[in-house]
Design a protein around this motif. Structure first.
Motif, PDB file in Angstrom:
ATOM      1  N   GLN A 114       0.828  -1.208   0.000  1.00 27.51           N
ATOM      2  CA  GLN A 114       0.000   0.000   0.000  1.00 27.51           C
ATOM      3  C   GLN A 114       0.857   1.251   0.000  1.00 27.51           C
ATOM      4  OE1 GLN A 114      -2.606  -0.766   3.304  1.00 27.51           O
ATOM      5  NE2 GLN A 114      -4.241  -1.419   1.935  1.00 27.51           N
TER       6      GLN A 114
ATOM      7  N   GLN B 142       0.825   3.772  -3.208  1.00 30.68           N
ATOM      8  CA  GLN B 142      -0.005   4.903  -2.769  1.00 30.68           C
ATOM      9  C   GLN B 142      -1.480   4.534  -2.662  1.00 30.68           C
ATOM     10  OE1 GLN B 142       0.938   7.898  -5.683  1.00 30.68           O
ATOM     11  NE2 GLN B 142       3.120   7.787  -5.221  1.00 30.68           N
TER      12      GLN B 142
ATOM     13  N   ARG C 189      -5.061   3.547  -0.510  1.00 31.65           N
ATOM     14  CA  ARG C 189      -5.813   3.771   0.723  1.00 31.65           C
ATOM     15  C   ARG C 189      -5.838   2.480   1.536  1.00 31.65           C
ATOM     16  NH1 ARG C 189     -10.045   7.738   0.444  1.00 31.65           N
ATOM     17  NH2 ARG C 189      -9.863   8.958  -1.454  1.00 31.65           N
TER      18      ARG C 189
ATOM     19  N   GLN D  33      -7.707  -0.423   0.089  1.00 31.34           N
ATOM     20  CA  GLN D  33      -7.359  -0.889  -1.254  1.00 31.34           C
ATOM     21  C   GLN D  33      -6.228  -1.900  -1.150  1.00 31.34           C
ATOM     22  OE1 GLN D  33      -6.513   3.118  -2.944  1.00 31.34           O
ATOM     23  NE2 GLN D  33      -8.180   2.649  -4.365  1.00 31.34           N
TER      24      GLN D  33
ATOM     25  N   ASN E 234     -10.208   3.246  -8.205  1.00 27.86           N
ATOM     26  CA  ASN E 234     -10.107   4.505  -7.463  1.00 27.86           C
ATOM     27  C   ASN E 234     -11.453   5.221  -7.507  1.00 27.86           C
ATOM     28  OD1 ASN E 234      -7.336   4.808  -6.420  1.00 27.86           O
ATOM     29  ND2 ASN E 234      -6.823   4.472  -8.570  1.00 27.86           N
TER      30      ASN E 234
ATOM     31  N   ARG F 225      -5.463   8.491  -2.553  1.00 25.41           N
ATOM     32  CA  ARG F 225      -4.706   8.946  -1.396  1.00 25.41           C
ATOM     33  C   ARG F 225      -3.585   9.883  -1.851  1.00 25.41           C
ATOM     34  NH1 ARG F 225      -0.677   4.785   1.513  1.00 25.41           N
ATOM     35  NH2 ARG F 225       0.990   6.180   0.920  1.00 25.41           N
TER      36      ARG F 225
END
Ligand code: SF4
Ligand code: SF4
Lengths: 453, 305
Positions: free
Chosen positions: B104, B108, B110, B113, B186, B191
């Motif tokens: 993660q 990058q 969240r 995710q 997304n 994020r």
């Protein structure tokens, strides 16, 4: 066809038909204005919802990584489905030389055009990056079912529009010649331009007949493929519930059910609103009822194949899916759709009384609503149950419930479709005047105001 | 003979990873990408592992970052002659989730995710439960690339399935098609969208993420290009992951740095692939969870599917 009438009689018959069928165009009252207001308001609200969605991202919907297709796709499939009726009524039945459907064909074409146009719009609204829509043409690859879909949807829209337009040309000439003073000049101008200088000589009619015949034949493969290909969007994946070979015919049969119901409703509205009792006659409803029973039976047969056979075997993943439909979270919707939207209507419509205009329209409304929920049941349950467990994600990832934005946009699509239909009905006669008049024994030579030279 | 040199490469690959910690500063600088210049002598930099660091300007030697279209071309080509594979040893996984965190961070993402997700699995009612890390399987017959209308998701010749988020139209057909639920979308502005604004898109790491497009595990294709192991592989403290090149028949363990024969490893341990009946031909192999080093702890959460 009735016998050829005398000149005076012909003129009189034509005049009556003309004034009856143009009532929808000349008619102006508060109700119409109010209706337009409602339509435009909903369309506006929907567009506003879409703007929010573009701004914030698709996260404003109820969709998430697991259920990544929701109401929009169900709605898309629904619109593709109802648009298929245009092909059935204005082409297939004509080619089979079934003439009772002639006055209905323009109604069916209206639905086809509105349905397929909205299907196209909905799919753009479902995209995460609508700004990159052109990529579909710049980088389209024919391996993807989406590209097949885009291709057939555009082709179908074109052919449907032409099938709507071609038989309209002689009517447009009639309108151009006879409506002076009755409609605003901008409308007259539209008629004049669209009439393409129609004079009504036999060669022109020959060309129109010829072109229509070609289109009617052309639209058969295109019409069949539009919904087959849409079904392949699902059938081409490995997911249980979608991974079935029956999808194509299953979707096509379901489409005829939804479309026929939509045609009945629209016929009834026109009949009531524009006083067209003598044009959309009781026997039309009777036949439409019979047609609806027939296509519903075919659809029922496919449903049995779709659910009974895997239900008997209950393979692991299929089992989860079916259990979910039969007894699980979607059970009430599933049984309501099957029983109230398919089985009961079939049984009722076997009785002659229920094929009368009003009862048939009420049944059709139920069938149409059930058809929409049926699409919902095709899309969502499968997505809620992937092969691997859904873990380590927030709870709202695990099941799907549409948000107000989605409902707004869905309502928008319904009202936008109605808006298209209303505008078409306000601009052009809902039944082909010249075809109808000819059917009643009026010779073509009376159609044109100017004496021929 | 030939195999030997190839082995050597992989050993070096392992060594680079080991050395990365020591060399630290310099390796950051050599792969850095300028974000914004501050007024003083300090400059903010984005490292290849996705961290933002501040370094003195005098320390900098400019590293040329390829531009977007170059990135996209080379991202589509892949590393010549390679055929990447991953082996996941289920008997070693104790649900530490270090792989998930590292991933993660690298991409990058969240917190909700997951390019890689550690799942609690139980195959049948009375069988033993176990933990199963699940990345994208980098299928050799990938359903996701077949359905993509714009070729935004594609398989390159070293076997990695990548995404071009500059091209993706966000139709999410690939999510519907992937039987392994390996893809994330997304749904909102990603994020740190502000922080990475204007940074050139790196297709091999799929960063910066973009609103309305797809993301998923990429086997850290950007790190492979630098001769490093994928983020998850390096991050695991328990020796769960092996990663390497099928052409060389060599895989390296991310924790122990040991390099072994891929074919022998999967043969000796009776490795299998997930849902092999679907015909997707995954590149991720699982070693069965027998003789587990760590007992399954806690309640087995109910399977949703
Ligand atoms: S696991 Fe899913 S996302 Fe990954 S290659 Fe296979 S189908 Fe594509
Ligand atoms: S969401 Fe993007 S990557 Fe996935 S199929 Fe659509 S365009 Fe391709």
């Amino acid at each position: 066809m009735n016998t050829i009438k005398s000149p005076e009689e012909s003129r009189k018959v034509l005049d009556t038909i003309f004034s009856d069928l143009t009532r929808s165009i000349t008619h102006k009252d508060e109700l119409t204005r109010f209706w337009f207001f409602i339509l435009i308001m909903f369309a506006g609200v929907g567009l506003w919802g879409w703007i929010i969605q573009i701004d914030k991202g698709l996260g404003v919907t109820g969709m998430r990584d697991y259920v990544s297709w929701g109401m929009y796709i169900a709605n898309f499939v629904f619109f593709v489905a109802i648009s298929l009726i245009g092909f059935l009524i204005s082409s297939a039945l004509h080619l089979l030389k079934i003439s009772w459907s002639k006055p209905i064909s323009r109604v069916a074409e209206q639905i086809a055009i509105a349905g397929v146009a909205l299907a196209g719009i909905i799919i753009v609204m479902d995209m995460g990056r609508p700004d990159r829509f052109l990529n579909v043409f710049l980088h389209g690859r024919f391996a993807s079912p989406i590209i097949w879909d885009v291709t057939v949807v555009t082709t179908y829209l074109t052919i449907s529009a032409l099938l709507f337009f071609l038989p309209l040309i002689p009517d447009l000439a009639l309108l151009r010649d006879r409506m002076t003073g009755k409609v605003p000049t901008w409308k007259l101008k539209i008629y004049t331009i669209l009439a393409l200088g129609w004079k009504g000589n036999p060669e022109q009619y020959k060309t129109v007949y010829h072109a229509m015949r070609i289109l009617m034949i052309l639209i058969i493969p295109v019409g069949l493929s539009i919904h087959t290909v849409t079904s392949w969007l699902f059938a081409a994946t490995l997911r249980s519930g979608w991974d079935t070979t029956i999808m194509g015919p299953y979707f096509v049969a379901g489409a005829f059910v939804a479309g026929a119901a939509a045609v009945v409703i629209l016929m009834y509205i026109y009949r009531l609103r524009y006083g067209l009792k003598n044009y959309f006659e009781d026997f039309h409803f009777d036949y439409m009822g019979k047609l609806l029973v027939f296509v519903s039976l075919v659809y029922l047969y496919f449903n049995i194949n779709e659910f009974l056979v895997p239900g008997y075997k209950m393979k692991t993943a299929e089992g989860v899916h079916l259990q979910n439909l039969f007894t699980g979270a979607f059970a009430s919707m599933f049984w309501l759709v099957q029983v109230a939207g398919l089985i009961i209507p079939i049984l009722l419509m076997l009785i002659k009384f229920f094929r009368k205009p009003l009862p048939l329209t009420i049944i059709s409304v139920v069938v149409l609503i059930a058809a929409w929920f049926k699409r919902y049941l095709i899309v969502i349950p499968t997505m809620e149950h992937p092969f691997l467990p859904v873990q380590n994600v927030p709870d709202y990832f695990k099941s799907y419930a549409p948000t107000s934005i989605e409902i707004m946009i869905t309502l928008f699509s319904v009202f936008a479709a109605l808006l298209i239909i209303t505008v078409l009905a306000k601009l052009f006669p809902v039944i082909t005047i010249w075809e109808y008049a000819e059917e009643k024994g009026v010779d073509k030579k009376y159609f044109s105001k100017q004496p021929k030279n | 003979m030939e195999r030997n040199t190839r082995r050597n490469f992989i050993r070096k690959l392992g060594a680079t990873v080991g050395a990365a910690g020591v060399v630290g500063g310099t390796s950051i600088l050599s792969s850095c990408n300028s974000v914004e210049t501050s007024s003083g002598d300090k400059i903010k930099l984005l490292t290849s592992s996705g961290e933002l660091v501040e370094v003195d300007k005098s320390q900098l030697t400019p590293a040329e970052m390829p531009n977007l279209s170059e990135n996209q071309t080379r991202g589509r080509e892949g590393l010549p002659g390679r055929s990447w594979v991953m082996v996941i040893d289920l008997s070693k996984c104790r649900n530490a989730r270090e792989c998930m965190k590292a991933c993660q961070n690298h991409h990058q993402l969240r917190p909700e995710q997951h390019h890689i997700n550690v799942l609690q699995m139980q195959d049948a009612e009375h069988t033993a439960p176990y933990y199963m890390p699940k990345p994208c399987q980098h299928c050799d017959n990938p359903p996701c690339t077949k359905v993509c209308p714009v070729n935004a998701t594609f398989k390159r010749n070293d076997g990695i399935v990548l995404i071009d988020n500059e091209r993706c139209i966000g139709c999410r057909f690939c999510i519907a098609a992937c039987p392994y639920s390996a893809r994330v979308f997304n749904w909102f502005e990603p994020r740190d969208a502000e922080k990475y604004k204007g940074v050139t898109y790196n297709i091999e790491a799929n960063v910066p993420q973009k609103k309305g497009t797809i993301s998923k595990c990429l086997f850290s294709a950007d790190r492979l290009r630098d001769g490093k192991l994928p983020s998850c592989v390096s991050a695991c403290p328990n020796g769960v992951y092996w990663f390497g090149d099928r052409n060389e028949d060599a895989v390296t363990n991310g924790t122990t740095k040991e390099t072994v024969s891929f074919s022998k490893l999967i043969k000796d341990n009776a490795a299998y692939t997930l849902m092999e009946e679907l015909g997707t031909k995954p590149r991720v192999y699982y070693l069965p969870p027998k003789d587990r080093a760590f007992p399954f702890e806690g309640e087995l959460i109910e399977h949703h599917s």
